[in-house]
Design a protein around this motif. Sequence first.
Motif, PDB file in Angstrom:
ATOM      1  N   GLN A  56     -11.729   0.888 -15.347  1.00 53.58           N
ATOM      2  CA  GLN A  56     -10.726   1.232 -14.344  1.00 53.58           C
ATOM      3  C   GLN A  56      -9.889   0.018 -13.951  1.00 53.58           C
ATOM      4  OE1 GLN A  56     -12.154   3.859 -11.092  1.00 53.58           O
ATOM      5  NE2 GLN A  56     -14.089   3.962 -12.185  1.00 53.58           N
ATOM      6  N   VAL A  57     -10.530  -1.146 -13.883  1.00 56.76           N
ATOM      7  CA  VAL A  57      -9.799  -2.376 -13.562  1.00 56.76           C
ATOM      8  C   VAL A  57      -8.743  -2.652 -14.627  1.00 56.76           C
ATOM      9  CG1 VAL A  57     -10.003  -4.882 -13.366  1.00 56.76           C
ATOM     10  CG2 VAL A  57     -11.646  -3.407 -12.188  1.00 56.76           C
ATOM     11  N   LYS A  87      -7.222  -0.513 -16.562  1.00 58.78           N
ATOM     12  CA  LYS A  87      -6.135   0.461 -16.416  1.00 58.78           C
ATOM     13  C   LYS A  87      -5.204   0.097 -15.263  1.00 58.78           C
ATOM     14  CE  LYS A  87      -8.661   4.454 -18.297  1.00 58.78           C
ATOM     15  NZ  LYS A  87      -9.268   5.770 -17.959  1.00 58.78           N
ATOM     16  N   LYS A  88      -5.783  -0.303 -14.143  1.00 55.67           N
ATOM     17  CA  LYS A  88      -4.972  -0.632 -12.965  1.00 55.67           C
ATOM     18  C   LYS A  88      -4.131  -1.884 -13.212  1.00 55.67           C
ATOM     19  CE  LYS A  88      -8.441   1.396  -9.923  1.00 55.67           C
ATOM     20  NZ  LYS A  88      -7.686   2.596  -9.533  1.00 55.67           N
ATOM     21  N   ALA A 141      -1.324  -1.024 -15.608  1.00 50.20           N
ATOM     22  CA  ALA A 141      -0.287  -0.248 -14.932  1.00 50.20           C
ATOM     23  C   ALA A 141       0.575  -1.126 -14.046  1.00 50.20           C
ATOM     24  CB  ALA A 141      -0.925   0.867 -14.110  1.00 50.20           C
ATOM     25  N   ALA A 142      -0.002  -2.232 -13.559  1.00 54.01           N
ATOM     26  CA  ALA A 142       0.746  -3.154 -12.693  1.00 54.01           C
ATOM     27  C   ALA A 142       1.556  -4.172 -13.495  1.00 54.01           C
ATOM     28  CB  ALA A 142      -0.222  -3.885 -11.766  1.00 54.01           C
ATOM     29  N   GLN A 192     -14.023   3.964  -7.798  1.00 54.22           N
ATOM     30  CA  GLN A 192     -12.564   3.887  -7.842  1.00 54.22           C
ATOM     31  C   GLN A 192     -12.038   2.900  -6.800  1.00 54.22           C
ATOM     32  OE1 GLN A 192     -10.625   5.658  -9.996  1.00 54.22           O
ATOM     33  NE2 GLN A 192      -8.679   4.892  -9.225  1.00 54.22           N
ATOM     34  N   SER A 209     -12.849  -0.694  -7.918  1.00 56.10           N
ATOM     35  CA  SER A 209     -11.940  -1.173  -8.964  1.00 56.10           C
ATOM     36  C   SER A 209     -10.565  -1.522  -8.401  1.00 56.10           C
ATOM     37  CB  SER A 209     -11.813  -0.134 -10.085  1.00 56.10           C
ATOM     38  OG  SER A 209     -11.222   1.061  -9.622  1.00 56.10           O
ATOM     39  N   ASP A 210     -10.138  -0.792  -7.362  1.00 56.77           N
ATOM     40  CA  ASP A 210      -8.866  -1.130  -6.710  1.00 56.77           C
ATOM     41  C   ASP A 210      -8.893  -2.552  -6.175  1.00 56.77           C
ATOM     42  OD1 ASP A 210      -7.683   1.334  -7.156  1.00 56.77           O
ATOM     43  OD2 ASP A 210      -8.223   2.150  -5.186  1.00 56.77           O
ATOM     44  N   ALA A 236      -9.157  -5.305  -8.993  1.00 58.50           N
ATOM     45  CA  ALA A 236      -7.864  -5.501  -9.646  1.00 58.50           C
ATOM     46  C   ALA A 236      -6.908  -6.270  -8.742  1.00 58.50           C
ATOM     47  CB  ALA A 236      -7.265  -4.145 -10.032  1.00 58.50           C
ATOM     48  N   GLU A 237      -6.890  -5.932  -7.464  1.00 55.29           N
ATOM     49  CA  GLU A 237      -6.018  -6.629  -6.515  1.00 55.29           C
ATOM     50  C   GLU A 237      -6.378  -8.109  -6.425  1.00 55.29           C
ATOM     51  OE1 GLU A 237      -5.582  -6.997  -1.707  1.00 55.29           O
ATOM     52  OE2 GLU A 237      -6.157  -5.047  -2.510  1.00 55.29           O
TER      53      GLU A 237
END
Length: 243
Positions: free
Chosen positions: A15-16, A18-19, A22-23, A162, A165-166, A169-170
């Motif tokens: 998930q990381v 993917k995020k 996407a960024a 989820q 992972s947000d 990633a941040e």
Amino acid sequence: MKIAVIGGTGLIGSQVVKKLTAAGHEAVPLSPSTGVDVITGEGLAGAVAGADVVVNLTNSPTFDDASRAFFQTSMDNILAACRDAGVRHAVILSIVGVDRVPGLDYYRAKSLQEDILKAGPIPYSIVRATQFMEFMAPTLAMTTDGDTVRLPSTPVQPIAAQDVSDTVAEVAAGSPLNGTVNIAGPDVFPLDELGRITLTARPDGRAVVTDTTAGMFAAAPGDALLPPPDARIAPTRYREWLA
């Protein structure tokens, strides 16, 4: 930025990746399936070459005392590769309260992982999360005997993968904290109650019995697994996640 995600095919890592992608970042998932072995060091140097950030989401295959050797060796290898490659930021995922449960081999090993990172040559960030909601099923399985699940009433504040992972990633995309951020879900439950809520929503014939000695979390004293007051609170509630 180029961000290498070691353990980038797992529950959080995938998930990381993917995020971050996407960024607009170049997020590269690394794992044994891509030829990277954090214990032998095979493939590490090439995998982190040119990376601005390395996120380490690997985990020990066991939760016993052998986990200490896993984190010692893997961190030594990863930090050496990061140093040689000129990586500017190293990130790991750890556990809220990891330094407050000395009775658990795995928690002591994760504390060692944090200490190695802090003492290493790379600017760093540590993300500490509470227990994942996704881990409730295996937690129930670990203490199941026939139709009975034995769980202690240890307070927990579960968080959805989820939401974890947000934050990872941040943090990976930001400047090194040279410190720790704690994250947790919005609600506190006694673990035995959480088990009952789970089996009411997804009945399978088992029932929960409160047992103060059952499972690994029985070793957690008091509110050791709960986040500090300055923790970030994620939005996903457990009952919503179950639904």
